[in-house]
Design a protein around this motif. Structure first.
Motif, mmCIF file in Angstrom:
data_model
loop_
_atom_site.group_PDB
_atom_site.id
_atom_site.type_symbol
_atom_site.label_atom_id
_atom_site.label_comp_id
_atom_site.label_asym_id
_atom_site.label_seq_id
_atom_site.Cartn_x
_atom_site.Cartn_y
_atom_site.Cartn_z
ATOM 1 N N GLN A 203 0.377 0.641 1.622
ATOM 2 C CA GLN A 203 1.831 0.599 1.821
ATOM 3 C C GLN A 203 2.190 0.897 3.276
ATOM 4 O OE1 GLN A 203 3.692 3.435 -0.787
ATOM 5 N NE2 GLN A 203 5.712 3.082 0.100
ATOM 6 N N VAL A 204 1.499 1.864 3.868
ATOM 7 C CA VAL A 204 1.900 2.247 5.219
ATOM 8 C C VAL A 204 1.213 1.408 6.306
ATOM 9 C CG1 VAL A 204 0.253 4.182 5.518
ATOM 10 C CG2 VAL A 204 2.463 4.239 6.680
ATOM 11 N N LEU A 215 -4.294 -8.408 4.496
ATOM 12 C CA LEU A 215 -3.789 -7.159 3.909
ATOM 13 C C LEU A 215 -2.633 -7.448 2.956
ATOM 14 C CD1 LEU A 215 -3.659 -4.240 6.507
ATOM 15 C CD2 LEU A 215 -5.070 -4.431 4.457
ATOM 16 N N SER A 216 -1.764 -8.391 3.318
ATOM 17 C CA SER A 216 -0.609 -8.681 2.454
ATOM 18 C C SER A 216 -1.017 -9.411 1.182
ATOM 19 C CB SER A 216 0.413 -9.558 3.182
ATOM 20 O OG SER A 216 0.788 -8.942 4.368
ATOM 21 N N ASN A 217 -1.961 -10.361 1.298
ATOM 22 C CA ASN A 217 -2.270 -11.229 0.158
ATOM 23 C C ASN A 217 -3.487 -10.801 -0.651
ATOM 24 O OD1 ASN A 217 -0.435 -13.820 0.274
ATOM 25 N ND2 ASN A 217 -0.910 -13.254 2.382
ATOM 26 N N LEU A 218 -4.504 -10.269 0.022
ATOM 27 C CA LEU A 218 -5.758 -9.978 -0.692
ATOM 28 C C LEU A 218 -5.949 -8.505 -1.025
ATOM 29 C CD1 LEU A 218 -8.319 -12.382 1.053
ATOM 30 C CD2 LEU A 218 -6.925 -12.762 -0.986
ATOM 31 N N ALA A 219 -5.473 -7.608 -0.167
ATOM 32 C CA ALA A 219 -5.691 -6.176 -0.431
ATOM 33 C C ALA A 219 -5.072 -5.738 -1.770
ATOM 34 C CB ALA A 219 -5.166 -5.340 0.734
ATOM 35 N N PRO A 220 -3.845 -6.198 -2.116
ATOM 36 C CA PRO A 220 -3.302 -5.786 -3.425
ATOM 37 C C PRO A 220 -4.205 -6.217 -4.581
ATOM 38 C CG PRO A 220 -1.579 -6.747 -2.059
ATOM 39 C CD PRO A 220 -2.873 -6.989 -1.342
ATOM 40 N N ARG A 221 -4.863 -7.349 -4.437
ATOM 41 C CA ARG A 221 -5.779 -7.809 -5.503
ATOM 42 C C ARG A 221 -6.970 -6.855 -5.614
ATOM 43 N NH1 ARG A 221 -6.716 -14.245 -5.865
ATOM 44 N NH2 ARG A 221 -4.585 -14.931 -5.742
ATOM 45 N N ILE A 222 -7.469 -6.400 -4.482
ATOM 46 C CA ILE A 222 -8.604 -5.452 -4.513
ATOM 47 C C ILE A 222 -8.187 -4.200 -5.270
ATOM 48 C CG2 ILE A 222 -10.044 -3.930 -3.081
ATOM 49 C CD1 ILE A 222 -10.100 -6.172 -0.968
#
Ligand SMILES: NC(=O)c1ccc[n+]([C@@H]2O[C@H](COP(=O)([O-])OP(=O)(O)OC[C@H]3O[C@@H](n4cnc5c(N)ncnc54)[C@H](OP(=O)(O)O)[C@@H]3O)[C@@H](O)[C@H]2O)c1
Length: 287
Positions: A203-204, A215-222
């Motif tokens: 988030q930060v 970070l915007s597209n793939l990190a949330p999936r991780i």
């Protein structure tokens, strides 16, 4: 205009859907015919070979994994070449070797046909939204004729010169992507290893200077343990292999490319090739 599309995978399906929605008359072929079903229901015609697609179409698009598959579909038995006649244009939107691309273009010119290399960036989401970035190499007039098709599938469309330059630009793109994937994976792995709350870290940091498409597209999936492919690890590794081949001709070190190539190769060898590229983080977990 009659358009053909060969290769209805993760990218090819949504790209051809946009062509249909833009009003082009579409003939499709896929090795696994069942993947064409949804497009047929939308009005596409199914051909039984790449040659039949070429015979029915003025412009023929291919969206296939790598150089050998494109060569087989263009020049193999019942391939596109057999169905071509003068004035047709083949648009290869796969990511393949720039050198082979130029050779394929020369072979097509024997039939007075042009080839454009038009690899894309933007991933499965970009293909579904019709917002792909398209990097084009080849004849300027052929580019102008194909522009309405590109505009149906993408937003940022740039002609970069002769055949092969679309692919060379895509390899630059892939070097940058791979290093970003590594940066994201290593950062999230560090956060986890030192006991931070990964959600809050993401988030930060994603809105500061570390922010990126990855970070915007793939990190949330991780963080959701979702390793389904938008773009498979084995295809990213293939792109880095192509980039390494290009770099070899320069006699210079590109250490980041060499490192990411070795790490993506390790991921493929660990059996992660069909995960999405966000699965690179799993090489740290398995170590
Ligand atoms: N996914 C992405 O985010 C992305 C982004 C930019 C660029 N790309 C590039 O776009 C290309 C396609 O990627 P994708 O993700 O759509 O891959 P994919 O889902 O694996 O689709 C590959 C397609 O090629 C067909 N195919 C494979 N081998 C074949 C052969 N020997 N003969 C005929 N057809 C064959 C497959 O048919 P079947 O259905 O029978 O298997 C499928 O339709 C690759 O070059 C990739 O690097 C992908």
């Amino acid at each position: 205009m009659n358009v053909g599309f060969i290769g209805l995978g993760i990218m090819g399906q949504p790209m051809s859907r946009h062509l249909l929605q833009a009003g082009f008359s579409l003939t499709v072929y896929n090795r696994t015919a069942s993947k064409a079903q949804a497009l047929i229901e939308m009005g596409a015609k199914l051909a039984n070979s790449p040659a039949a697609v070429a015979a029915a179409s003025k412009i023929i698009i291919t969206m296939l994994p790598d150089t050998p598959e494109v060569e087989a579909v263009l020049f193999g038995e019942n391939g596109v070449y057999e169905g071509l006649s003068a004035g047709k244009i083949v648009v290869d939107m796969s990511t393949i070797s720039p050198e082979a691309t130029a050779q394929f273009a020369a072979r097509l010119r024997e039939k007075q046909c042009e080839l454009l290399d038009a690899p894309v960036s933007g991933g499965e989401n970009g293909a579904m939204a019709g917002t792909l970035t398209i990097m084009v190499g080849g004849d300027e007039q052929a580019f102008q004729k194909c522009l309405p098709l590109f505009q149906a599938m993408g937003r940022n469309i740039v002609h970069l010169g002769a055949n092969g330059n679309g692919q060379r630009t895509k390899l630059v793109n892939q070097v940058i992507c791979a290093l970003n994937i590594l940066a994201m994976s290593e950062g999230l792995h560090l956060a986890e290893r030192i006991g931070l709350d990964a959600e809050k870290v993401l988030q930060v940091v994603s809105s500061g200077a570390a922010g990126s498409w990855m970070l915007s597209n793939l990190a949330p999936r991780i963080l959701q343990n979702d390793f389904q492919p938008g773009f498979m690890i084995k295809l990213q590794q293939k792109d880095l292999r192509l980039a390494m081949e290009l770099i070899k001709t320069l006699g210079e070190d590109f250490p980041g490319t060499a490192l990411t190539y070795s790490l993506f190769t390790k991921a493929v060898e660990a059996g992660l090739g069909e995960q999405g590229t966000q699965g690179l983080i799993n090489i740290f977990k398995r170590a």
